[in-house]
Write an enzyme that holds these catalytic residues in place. Sequence first.
Site: not given
Ligand code: AMP
Length: 140
Positions: A31, A87, A100, A102
């Site tokens: 992340d 989420n 995804h 986490h």
């Molecule tokens: P969510 O709120 O579960 O949709 O979380 C999305 C996650 O994606 C967040 O923790 C971001 O930090 C992560 N994220 C967004 N863009 C990127 C990226 N280009 N590379 C890695 N992680 C990302």
Amino acid sequence: MESECIFCRIVDGEVPSVRVYEDGEHLAFLDANPRSEGHVLAIPKEHITTLDELGDEEIAKLFVVVKRVAEALKERMGAEGYNVVSNNGEIAGQVIPHVHIHVVPRYAAQESRAGFESVLPVDRKAKSRLEEVGARLKIQ
Ligand code: AMP
Ligand code: ZN
């Protein structure tokens, strides 16, 4: 055609990422805004929005990847525990509409011992309706 989904673009290699696991159907990468060192996102390569839209076999395989990541976090990063969070839907805080998981490693040195309960406070109304909701939700 170039995808608008950032995670699809990561899968395609159009957007850089730090990959920690890959097979034909899955990718796990760090992340970009880690909640702790080694915070990993595990995804199916196919663009699917939420967990419930995955087939039974697909979801099982995705969680095998989550397990591999968790093992690596313990063995290689010295994580003593980890949180697995997903989420699903905008209302649940999903920002990237590509499913995804986490996997957030937890370390002894971290001050907070907060777990999932820190996300939302206890809903008192829901607490008073456990039996009723259980009957409504029962899955045969
Ligand atoms: P969510 O709120 O579960 O949709 O979380 C999305 C996650 O994606 C967040 O923790 C971001 O930090 C992560 N994220 C967004 N863009 C990127 C990226 N280009 N590379 C890695 N992680 C990302
Ligand atoms: Zn996508």
